[in-house]
Write a protein that holds these residues in place. Sequence first.
Motif, mmCIF file in Angstrom:
data_model
loop_
_atom_site.group_PDB
_atom_site.id
_atom_site.type_symbol
_atom_site.label_atom_id
_atom_site.label_comp_id
_atom_site.label_asym_id
_atom_site.label_seq_id
_atom_site.Cartn_x
_atom_site.Cartn_y
_atom_site.Cartn_z
ATOM 1 N N GLY A 1 81.773 57.311 108.251
ATOM 2 C CA GLY A 1 81.308 55.980 107.862
ATOM 3 C C GLY A 1 80.114 55.967 106.925
ATOM 4 N N GLN A 2 79.910 54.787 106.359
ATOM 5 C CA GLN A 2 78.833 54.532 105.409
ATOM 6 C C GLN A 2 77.477 54.478 106.096
ATOM 7 O OE1 GLN A 2 78.349 54.078 102.318
ATOM 8 N NE2 GLN A 2 80.445 54.480 101.692
ATOM 9 N N HIS A 3 76.443 54.659 105.294
ATOM 10 C CA HIS A 3 75.082 54.496 105.823
ATOM 11 C C HIS A 3 74.140 54.221 104.664
ATOM 12 C CE1 HIS A 3 74.722 58.604 104.311
ATOM 13 N NE2 HIS A 3 75.815 58.892 104.992
ATOM 14 N N GLY A 4 72.939 53.841 104.988
ATOM 15 C CA GLY A 4 71.968 53.454 103.973
ATOM 16 C C GLY A 4 71.521 54.582 103.058
ATOM 17 N N ASP A 5 71.799 55.818 103.426
ATOM 18 C CA ASP A 5 71.392 56.957 102.583
ATOM 19 C C ASP A 5 72.517 57.409 101.657
ATOM 20 O OD1 ASP A 5 68.813 57.265 103.945
ATOM 21 O OD2 ASP A 5 70.053 57.858 105.649
ATOM 22 N N TYR A 6 73.645 56.706 101.741
ATOM 23 C CA TYR A 6 74.809 57.060 100.923
ATOM 24 C C TYR A 6 74.457 57.035 99.428
ATOM 25 C CZ TYR A 6 79.286 56.434 98.537
ATOM 26 O OH TYR A 6 80.343 56.548 97.671
ATOM 27 N N HIS A 7 74.742 58.147 98.763
ATOM 28 C CA HIS A 7 74.474 58.298 97.323
ATOM 29 C C HIS A 7 73.011 58.030 96.969
ATOM 30 C CE1 HIS A 7 78.746 58.504 95.396
ATOM 31 N NE2 HIS A 7 78.611 59.302 96.447
ATOM 32 N N LYS A 8 72.139 58.435 97.883
ATOM 33 C CA LYS A 8 70.697 58.349 97.622
ATOM 34 C C LYS A 8 70.063 59.708 97.917
ATOM 35 C CE LYS A 8 70.241 53.414 98.495
ATOM 36 N NZ LYS A 8 69.864 52.391 99.463
ATOM 37 N N PRO A 9 68.854 59.958 97.386
ATOM 38 C CA PRO A 9 68.207 61.252 97.636
ATOM 39 C C PRO A 9 67.932 61.498 99.117
ATOM 40 C CG PRO A 9 67.127 60.097 95.838
ATOM 41 C CD PRO A 9 68.082 59.116 96.463
ATOM 42 N N SER A 10 67.963 60.445 99.924
ATOM 43 C CA SER A 10 67.641 60.577 101.346
ATOM 44 C C SER A 10 68.816 61.039 102.220
ATOM 45 C CB SER A 10 67.114 59.242 101.868
ATOM 46 O OG SER A 10 67.999 58.193 101.514
ATOM 47 N N ASP B 1 69.929 63.544 103.719
ATOM 48 C CA ASP B 1 69.347 64.858 104.002
ATOM 49 C C ASP B 1 69.859 65.479 105.304
ATOM 50 O OD1 ASP B 1 67.745 65.370 101.772
ATOM 51 O OD2 ASP B 1 66.151 64.040 102.512
ATOM 52 N N ALA B 2 69.609 66.783 105.396
ATOM 53 C CA ALA B 2 70.155 67.578 106.505
ATOM 54 C C ALA B 2 69.612 67.173 107.878
ATOM 55 C CB ALA B 2 69.877 69.056 106.257
ATOM 56 N N HIS B 3 68.359 66.695 107.929
ATOM 57 C CA HIS B 3 67.797 66.368 109.252
ATOM 58 C C HIS B 3 68.449 65.122 109.858
ATOM 59 C CE1 HIS B 3 65.281 63.785 106.680
ATOM 60 N NE2 HIS B 3 65.152 63.032 107.745
ATOM 61 N N LEU B 4 69.218 64.398 109.059
ATOM 62 C CA LEU B 4 69.865 63.183 109.573
ATOM 63 C C LEU B 4 71.301 63.436 110.051
ATOM 64 C CD1 LEU B 4 68.536 60.772 106.806
ATOM 65 C CD2 LEU B 4 67.763 60.886 109.184
ATOM 66 N N ILE B 5 71.717 64.681 109.965
ATOM 67 C CA ILE B 5 73.089 65.028 110.366
ATOM 68 C C ILE B 5 73.189 65.135 111.891
ATOM 69 C CG2 ILE B 5 74.837 66.891 110.265
ATOM 70 C CD1 ILE B 5 74.605 65.345 107.626
ATOM 71 N N ASN B 6 74.279 64.627 112.417
ATOM 72 C CA ASN B 6 74.599 64.818 113.838
ATOM 73 C C ASN B 6 75.454 66.092 113.936
ATOM 74 O OD1 ASN B 6 75.673 64.841 116.397
ATOM 75 N ND2 ASN B 6 76.282 62.686 116.412
ATOM 76 N N TYR B 7 74.771 67.222 114.173
ATOM 77 C CA TYR B 7 75.450 68.526 114.118
ATOM 78 C C TYR B 7 76.495 68.695 115.215
ATOM 79 C CZ TYR B 7 72.200 69.762 110.478
ATOM 80 O OH TYR B 7 71.510 69.777 109.287
ATOM 81 N N GLU B 8 76.157 68.226 116.393
ATOM 82 C CA GLU B 8 77.151 68.313 117.475
ATOM 83 C C GLU B 8 78.347 67.430 117.173
ATOM 84 O OE1 GLU B 8 75.202 67.738 121.201
ATOM 85 O OE2 GLU B 8 74.208 69.691 121.064
ATOM 86 N N ASP C 1 76.166 47.364 105.043
ATOM 87 C CA ASP C 1 75.550 48.608 105.493
ATOM 88 C C ASP C 1 74.423 49.019 104.560
ATOM 89 O OD1 ASP C 1 75.531 50.362 107.537
ATOM 90 O OD2 ASP C 1 76.894 51.787 106.625
ATOM 91 N N GLY C 2 74.361 48.389 103.403
ATOM 92 C CA GLY C 2 73.291 48.673 102.460
ATOM 93 C C GLY C 2 73.441 47.765 101.253
ATOM 94 N N VAL C 3 72.329 47.453 100.605
ATOM 95 C CA VAL C 3 72.421 46.640 99.388
ATOM 96 C C VAL C 3 71.877 47.451 98.222
ATOM 97 C CG1 VAL C 3 72.297 44.371 100.493
ATOM 98 C CG2 VAL C 3 70.190 45.543 99.882
#
Length: 417
Positions: A279-288, A290-297, A354-356
Motif C-alpha cells: 500500500g501507499q504511504h506519505g513517503d512514497y516517491h519522496k526522499p523519506s 527510508d530503511a528504518h520505516l520498513i516492517n522487516y518481519e 494518503d498524501g497530497v
Amino acid sequence: MRNIQTLKIFCISLLIFTVSCSKKTTQSLNGSFSYLSKDIVFLSSDEMEGREIGTEGERKAGEYIAGRFKEIGLKPAGDQNSYFMTFSRKKSGNPHGDEQSSGGVEVTGRNILGIIDNNATSTVVIGGHYDHLGYGQEGSLYVGSPAIHNGADDNSSGVAGVLYLAESIKKSGLKKYNYLFICFSGEEKGLWGSNYFVNNTSLDKKSFNYMVNMDMIGRLNKERKLAISGVGTSPVFESVLNDIKKPSFSLKKDSSGLGPSDHATFYNSGIPVLAFFTGQHGDYHKPSDDAHLINYEGVQDIVQYIYTVVSALDKKEKLTFTKTRDESQTRMSFNVTLGIMPDYLYDGTGVKIDGVKDGKPAQLAGMQKGDIVTKLGDMEVKDMQSYMKCLTVFKSGQTVTARIIRDGKELDKQVTF
Ligand SMILES: [Zn+2]
C-alpha cells in the motif's frame, strides 16, 4: 512502483474483497532473515544514490544483486552467460510516455537475471524492480532541492523478497518447474526493463508458467493489509490463495493483471501474474522512503506467504491464462488532476487521501492526509472508479466544491483544477 498518474489506473478492477485473519505464524522458512534486512538496508543506503537507471548507483546496486544471486547459487541467465541483461532506451520528453522518442538522451541500464534450472519445460518468473528515482528529478512527489530518494519500500523491499525467495526455493525440493529470478531496471521510467526482457529474451515466452511481482512490500501495517493483483489472470489463483491460512493477512484481492508495475508487462504478454503490494504511504516517491520505516518481519511474512503460494502452484500443471476485464478502462483520459495519493487499501465509501502533492489543487484547497473525499462538484465519489470519472469530466481552471470527511465531520473545500 510508477507515479501517481498510472497509480490511478491501478484500482479500476472491481473484484476486491477482504479476508480477515489475525493469528501470526511461527513456521520458519529456508531464507535468511538477517540477509533480508541487510539487503534492504544496503540497497536503500545513500551510497546507491537512489538507483536511477543509467547511474553509478544503479550499477552498484546491480553488482550487489548479481553477487547475491551467485552466493545463493543461481545460474547466470543474462547476456553471454552473465547475470546482466543490458538495454538502452531514449528518454522521451513526456514523463508518462512509454514510447521511445527520437532526439532524447539515451540511457543504458541492466536487468539482473539468475535461474534455478531444473530442466523443466516450463519456467516460473519471480521479479521486482531495483531501480528508483535517483535524486528525484523525474517522478518524485517531493518539492525541494534534489535529494537522494533511497526507495527502501520502493523497491528495495521487493528485491529483498526476490533474493529471499531465490534462497528458499534453491534450498527447497521444488523441482517441477524452472525458476527465473529477475530484478528489473528502468521500471520507474515506464517499465523499461520488463518490456525489454519480454521482447528480447531468448527463452520461449510460452514456456512461462506465471510471474510473481513484488513492488513495495515493506510497509505492512497493523491491520496486516496486503494487496494482491492479478488474481483473475488464472483460474487456479483464487482457490490456491484461499487455501493458505498462514501467515495470515487482511488480503485485498484484485482480479486485474494490469497495474503500475512490471507484472503488467507479463500480463500483456498473456502470462498469468500475481503482484504483491502493502500500500501507499506519505513517503512514497519522496526522499523519506527510508530503511528504518520498513516492517522487516512483515516483509518476511509476505515472502513466506509467497513461498507457500509458489509451493502450492508447483503441485499444479502449467497454468491457464485468463484475461481480466480492465483493458478498455485503462484508456480513460484525465483532463485534470487533484494531486492526491489515494489510499488503495481503504475500502469504505469515498476516496481516502494518503498524501497530497505540494502545490497541487488538493493541497491548495486545504485537503490533507486522512481526509475522505465523498463528492466533487455534483458528482458523488463512492470509490476509485467514480473518482476517476470526475477527473475526466472537470476542466482545467474550473472551481468546484469538494466534500470531505475529516475526523468524522463533513467539510466543504473549494478546489480549483
Ligand atoms: Zn516507484
